[in-house]
Design a protein around this motif. Structure first.
Motif, PDB file in Angstrom:
ATOM      1  N   PHE A 108       0.807  -1.216   0.000  1.00  0.00           N
ATOM      2  CA  PHE A 108       0.000   0.000   0.000  1.00  0.00           C
ATOM      3  C   PHE A 108       0.842   1.270   0.000  1.00  0.00           C
ATOM      4  O   PHE A 108       0.313   2.362   0.198  1.00  0.00           O
ATOM      5  CB  PHE A 108      -0.942  -0.007   1.205  1.00  0.00           C
ATOM      6  CG  PHE A 108      -1.857  -1.203   1.204  1.00  0.00           C
ATOM      7  CD1 PHE A 108      -2.868  -1.314   0.266  1.00  0.00           C
ATOM      8  CD2 PHE A 108      -1.686  -2.220   2.118  1.00  0.00           C
ATOM      9  CE1 PHE A 108      -3.704  -2.403   0.252  1.00  0.00           C
ATOM     10  CE2 PHE A 108      -2.514  -3.323   2.106  1.00  0.00           C
ATOM     11  CZ  PHE A 108      -3.528  -3.424   1.167  1.00  0.00           C
ATOM     12  N   ASN A 110       2.481   4.465  -1.154  1.00  0.00           N
ATOM     13  CA  ASN A 110       2.096   5.477  -2.148  1.00  0.00           C
ATOM     14  C   ASN A 110       0.694   5.258  -2.702  1.00  0.00           C
ATOM     15  O   ASN A 110       0.381   5.691  -3.811  1.00  0.00           O
ATOM     16  CB  ASN A 110       3.104   5.529  -3.303  1.00  0.00           C
ATOM     17  CG  ASN A 110       4.504   5.792  -2.804  1.00  0.00           C
ATOM     18  OD1 ASN A 110       4.693   6.578  -1.871  1.00  0.00           O
ATOM     19  ND2 ASN A 110       5.487   5.150  -3.397  1.00  0.00           N
ATOM     20  N   LEU A 111      -0.177   4.615  -1.976  1.00  0.00           N
ATOM     21  CA  LEU A 111      -1.532   4.338  -2.446  1.00  0.00           C
ATOM     22  C   LEU A 111      -2.307   5.630  -2.683  1.00  0.00           C
ATOM     23  O   LEU A 111      -3.011   5.773  -3.687  1.00  0.00           O
ATOM     24  CB  LEU A 111      -2.269   3.451  -1.447  1.00  0.00           C
ATOM     25  CG  LEU A 111      -3.700   3.070  -1.824  1.00  0.00           C
ATOM     26  CD1 LEU A 111      -3.708   2.280  -3.130  1.00  0.00           C
ATOM     27  CD2 LEU A 111      -4.353   2.271  -0.713  1.00  0.00           C
ATOM     28  N   LYS A 112      -2.148   6.570  -1.767  1.00  0.00           N
ATOM     29  CA  LYS A 112      -2.869   7.847  -1.897  1.00  0.00           C
ATOM     30  C   LYS A 112      -2.488   8.550  -3.194  1.00  0.00           C
ATOM     31  O   LYS A 112      -3.355   9.035  -3.930  1.00  0.00           O
ATOM     32  CB  LYS A 112      -2.563   8.722  -0.685  1.00  0.00           C
ATOM     33  CG  LYS A 112      -3.402   9.958  -0.580  1.00  0.00           C
ATOM     34  CD  LYS A 112      -3.120  10.680   0.737  1.00  0.00           C
ATOM     35  CE  LYS A 112      -4.039  11.854   0.902  1.00  0.00           C
ATOM     36  NZ  LYS A 112      -3.783  12.552   2.173  1.00  0.00           N
ATOM     37  N   ASP A 113      -1.180   8.580  -3.502  1.00  0.00           N
ATOM     38  CA  ASP A 113      -0.726   9.225  -4.733  1.00  0.00           C
ATOM     39  C   ASP A 113      -1.239   8.482  -5.959  1.00  0.00           C
ATOM     40  O   ASP A 113      -1.622   9.091  -6.959  1.00  0.00           O
ATOM     41  CB  ASP A 113       0.803   9.276  -4.765  1.00  0.00           C
ATOM     42  CG  ASP A 113       1.360  10.202  -3.694  1.00  0.00           C
ATOM     43  OD1 ASP A 113       0.625  11.149  -3.275  1.00  0.00           O
ATOM     44  OD2 ASP A 113       2.517   9.992  -3.276  1.00  0.00           O
ATOM     45  N   ARG A 114      -1.260   7.156  -5.898  1.00  0.00           N
ATOM     46  CA  ARG A 114      -1.740   6.359  -7.020  1.00  0.00           C
ATOM     47  C   ARG A 114      -3.216   6.622  -7.285  1.00  0.00           C
ATOM     48  O   ARG A 114      -3.659   6.670  -8.426  1.00  0.00           O
ATOM     49  CB  ARG A 114      -1.499   4.882  -6.754  1.00  0.00           C
ATOM     50  CG  ARG A 114      -0.054   4.475  -6.785  1.00  0.00           C
ATOM     51  CD  ARG A 114       0.083   3.008  -6.530  1.00  0.00           C
ATOM     52  NE  ARG A 114       1.477   2.626  -6.438  1.00  0.00           N
ATOM     53  CZ  ARG A 114       1.883   1.405  -6.136  1.00  0.00           C
ATOM     54  NH1 ARG A 114       1.013   0.459  -5.898  1.00  0.00           N
ATOM     55  NH2 ARG A 114       3.172   1.144  -6.065  1.00  0.00           N
ATOM     56  N   LEU A 115      -4.007   6.731  -6.198  1.00  0.00           N
ATOM     57  CA  LEU A 115      -5.436   6.993  -6.351  1.00  0.00           C
ATOM     58  C   LEU A 115      -5.695   8.384  -6.919  1.00  0.00           C
ATOM     59  O   LEU A 115      -6.639   8.581  -7.695  1.00  0.00           O
ATOM     60  CB  LEU A 115      -6.163   6.791  -5.036  1.00  0.00           C
ATOM     61  CG  LEU A 115      -6.268   5.353  -4.542  1.00  0.00           C
ATOM     62  CD1 LEU A 115      -6.882   5.296  -3.147  1.00  0.00           C
ATOM     63  CD2 LEU A 115      -7.083   4.518  -5.510  1.00  0.00           C
ATOM     64  N   LYS A 116      -4.883   9.370  -6.541  1.00  0.00           N
ATOM     65  CA  LYS A 116      -5.031  10.724  -7.079  1.00  0.00           C
ATOM     66  C   LYS A 116      -4.830  10.714  -8.586  1.00  0.00           C
ATOM     67  O   LYS A 116      -5.535  11.399  -9.322  1.00  0.00           O
ATOM     68  CB  LYS A 116      -4.015  11.666  -6.434  1.00  0.00           C
ATOM     69  CG  LYS A 116      -4.381  12.128  -5.064  1.00  0.00           C
ATOM     70  CD  LYS A 116      -3.333  13.092  -4.555  1.00  0.00           C
ATOM     71  CE  LYS A 116      -3.535  13.388  -3.102  1.00  0.00           C
ATOM     72  NZ  LYS A 116      -2.486  14.252  -2.555  1.00  0.00           N
ATOM     73  N   ASN A 117      -3.864   9.970  -9.064  1.00  0.00           N
ATOM     74  CA  ASN A 117      -3.566   9.923 -10.497  1.00  0.00           C
ATOM     75  C   ASN A 117      -4.678   9.230 -11.273  1.00  0.00           C
ATOM     76  O   ASN A 117      -4.831   9.470 -12.466  1.00  0.00           O
ATOM     77  CB  ASN A 117      -2.233   9.188 -10.740  1.00  0.00           C
ATOM     78  CG  ASN A 117      -1.064   9.979 -10.205  1.00  0.00           C
ATOM     79  OD1 ASN A 117      -1.142  11.185 -10.063  1.00  0.00           O
ATOM     80  ND2 ASN A 117       0.031   9.289  -9.902  1.00  0.00           N
ATOM     81  N   LYS A 118      -5.472   8.385 -10.646  1.00  0.00           N
ATOM     82  CA  LYS A 118      -6.559   7.669 -11.318  1.00  0.00           C
ATOM     83  C   LYS A 118      -7.737   8.599 -11.578  1.00  0.00           C
ATOM     84  O   LYS A 118      -8.499   8.393 -12.516  1.00  0.00           O
ATOM     85  CB  LYS A 118      -7.026   6.488 -10.486  1.00  0.00           C
ATOM     86  CG  LYS A 118      -6.066   5.341 -10.512  1.00  0.00           C
ATOM     87  CD  LYS A 118      -6.824   4.128 -10.886  1.00  0.00           C
ATOM     88  CE  LYS A 118      -5.822   3.010 -11.078  1.00  0.00           C
ATOM     89  NZ  LYS A 118      -6.333   1.995 -11.909  1.00  0.00           N
ATOM     90  N   SER A 119      -7.942   9.625 -10.741  1.00  0.00           N
ATOM     91  CA  SER A 119      -9.113  10.483 -10.867  1.00  0.00           C
ATOM     92  C   SER A 119      -9.035  11.433 -12.002  1.00  0.00           C
ATOM     93  O   SER A 119      -8.159  11.797 -12.625  1.00  0.00           O
ATOM     94  CB  SER A 119      -9.339  11.314  -9.613  1.00  0.00           C
ATOM     95  OG  SER A 119      -9.176  10.603  -8.460  1.00  0.00           O
TER      96      SER A 119
END
Length: 119
Positions: A108, A110-119
């Motif tokens: 998990f 860098n999960l937050k950064d990965r989710l931001k890039n998906k939006s």
């Protein structure tokens, strides 16, 4: 600069010799006290294969050697190894450094950064 390890080597050698001497003493005593039969698998021993019969310390303290043999039992080398393996398993496997191996992978990270890039 090379260190002189001769003093340390001498101390280690002396400790090993003392341990072997102590082990011979309680082994000889145990062989006189108990029948030459493995306490686990009931294999019997004679002079030809007696080297395969070992003394197991019931409380795992090799310095606890009462003269009556109450802390000893004779086990064949296979059952003795199995007994120590069970002890290690019950305590949990630990590496020789005395610290447990820790996983370093974090799925998990860098999960937050990965989710931001998906939006």
């Amino acid at each position: 600069m090379a260190k002189d390890t001769s003093k340390l080597d001498k101390v280690v050698l002396e400790a090993r010799l003392n341990a072997e001497k102590r082990a011979r003493g309680y082994r000889e005593q145990a062989l006189k006290l108990f029948p030459w039969v493995c306490g686990r698998c009931a294999r019997t021993f004679d002079h030809k294969n007696l080297q395969l019969l070992e003394v197991h310390h019931k409380n795992s303290n090799h310095d606890d050697n009462p003269l009556d043999g109450s802390n000893w039992e004779l086990l064949c080398t296979y059952c003795h190894e199995n007994e120590h393996s069970k002890l290690k398993d019950s305590m949990g496997r630990v590496d020789s450094g005395g610290t447990e191996t820790v996983a370093t992978f974090n799925p998990f990270a860098n999960l937050k950064d990965r989710l931001k890039n998906k939006s």
